[in-house]
Design an enzyme around this catalytic site. Structure first.
Site, short mmCIF file in Angstrom:
data_model
loop_
_atom_site.label_atom_id
_atom_site.label_comp_id
_atom_site.label_asym_id
_atom_site.label_seq_id
_atom_site.Cartn_x
_atom_site.Cartn_y
_atom_site.Cartn_z
N SER A 22 6.84 -15.72 34.04
CA SER A 22 5.61 -16.36 33.83
C SER A 22 5.47 -17.48 35.07
O SER A 22 5.36 -16.90 36.32
CB SER A 22 5.41 -16.99 32.49
OG SER A 22 4.29 -17.89 32.45
N HIS A 49 2.94 -12.97 33.40
CA HIS A 49 1.73 -13.61 32.96
C HIS A 49 0.43 -13.84 34.02
O HIS A 49 0.92 -14.40 35.00
CB HIS A 49 2.20 -14.82 32.21
CG HIS A 49 3.05 -14.68 30.99
ND1 HIS A 49 3.56 -15.84 30.36
CD2 HIS A 49 3.30 -13.54 30.33
CE1 HIS A 49 4.25 -15.19 29.38
NE2 HIS A 49 4.11 -14.00 29.36
N ASP A 142 8.23 -16.48 25.57
CA ASP A 142 8.00 -15.00 25.66
C ASP A 142 9.17 -14.21 26.23
O ASP A 142 9.71 -14.67 27.15
CB ASP A 142 6.74 -14.69 26.59
CG ASP A 142 6.19 -13.53 26.26
OD1 ASP A 142 6.33 -12.88 25.40
OD2 ASP A 142 5.75 -12.93 27.23
#
Length: 354
Positions: A22, A49, A142
């Site tokens: 991310s 992401h 995540d």
């Protein structure tokens, strides 16, 4: 449907590599791909992401400028080949089947689509002991649950050493909740991948029914309350995405929750949501109170102009009270807490096969 990975004559090596990142991920992934040799014998899948804007379909081009392997945007139904890199597109989960790629608009996980966890789960289910999950820099957690799934099905797990990450949360939580096989600096991960690519795949463990159901959520937008009842127990929390009731997912080391349409959240992502929601509400209330204060003072000035001093004083007093309320809200906004994370272990910083 689950398909048992084929090991043929036992010569299959680790040939499915899933990389998730991310914040700071574009630079980290670019650096990692630059270290992967041009004769690398595995297929690499990347979930970074991104926003949902289709105009952001540039990641394959960016990574391709650094990679020694061809880079492609993932296309639904595309057959993948070893020695290639496949990149998730905005607003679609990247899932890996036996020989093809799926890109789906299934429910978001931890506010993300694409998300790391569905990609990791799909690799675990369809490739078992041949799958390798890699978690790089990023905020929140995540990837931790998906990495756990890869390990449960016999695959390998690697986390970037948090001290080398722009945002250490994702690798820190992967280390915290998953028995990773390596905690490596960014510049050591490609070497570990090359070692694994020459190492026989692990023995595949049949995925649990819960894992199969969670993967199915990423494939559809249909409600499946009966599956949720089998997946966990009803919780007191409401889904931040759709306001539906959430169930606590069982048999997972990381506290996770799902609603009846499949949105998935960890405790950290829900805390993040409530922090954002509280701040938005705080700013809205502050604006409303300040506007009310100005209106009351305007009324007081009008009454003073009309020489109704008693009424003007009442409006000024009311404005002072509202001003005090606004100051309290302003102080509350400034007191927004930071969420802390446990320190990752310092041992096992070199890759070792378990």
């Amino acid at each position: 449907m689950y398909i048992q990975p084929k090991h043929d004559d036992g010569s299959r090596t680790h040939d499915i590599y899933c990389i998730a990142a991310s914040m700071g991920g574009i630079e980290a992934i670019s650096s990692l791909l630059a270290d992967v040799p041009s004769d690398f014998p595995g297929a690499i899948f990347i979930t970074q992401h991104t926003s949902a804007s289709p105009r952001r379909n540039y990641l394959a081009d960016i990574f391709g400028r650094h990679s020694n392997l061809p880079c492609h945007l993932a296309v639904d139904g595309m057959r993948f080949e070893k020695g290639n890199v496949y990149v998730a597109v905005p607003d679609r989960h990247l899932l890996i089947e036996r020989a093809t790629i799926r890109t789906t608009i299934g429910p978001k996980e931890n506010y993300s689509r694409p998300a790391a966890d569905p990609m990791f789960r799909s690799a675990a289910v369809h490739h078992g002991g041949a799958a390798v999950g890699i978690v790089l820099t990023g905020m929140l957690d995540d990837g931790a649950a998906g990495l756990e799934a890869i390990k449960q099905c016999g695959g390998k797990a690697i986390a970037q050493h948090p001290e080398t990450a722009v945002a250490p949360d994702m690798p820190s939580n992967a280390i915290r909740y998953c028995d990773v096989d390596g905690i490596l600096p960014l510049d050591g991960i490609a070497t570990a991948m090359s070692v694994l690519a020459q190492t026989p795949a692990g023995e595949t463990v049949t995925p649990s029914q819960q894992l199969l159901m969670e993967l199915q959520f990423a494939m559809t937008v249909e409600s499946n309350i009966s599956a949720e009842n089998r997946i966990g127990k009803l919780s007191p929390y409401m889904c931040p995405d759709c306001n539906g009731q959430m169930w606590r997912v069982q048999d997972s080391s990381i506290p996770r929750y799902r609603c009846h349409v499949g949105h998935a959240h960890t405790l950290l992502s829900m805390i993040e949501y409530h922090g954002d929601a509280a701040e938005r509400m705080g700013w809205s209330m502050l604006r409303t109170l300040r506007e009310k204060e100005r209106l009351l003072r305007s009324l007081g000035e009008e009454e003073t102009r009309l020489q109704r001093d008693d009424v003007a004083a009442t409006y000024r007093d009311q404005a002072d009270v509202v001003g005090q309320q606004a100051e309290l809200i302003s102080k509350a906004i400034k007191l927004s807490p930071e969420v802390g994370f446990a320190e990752p272990p310092t041992e096992n910083i070199e890759y070792s096969q378990h």
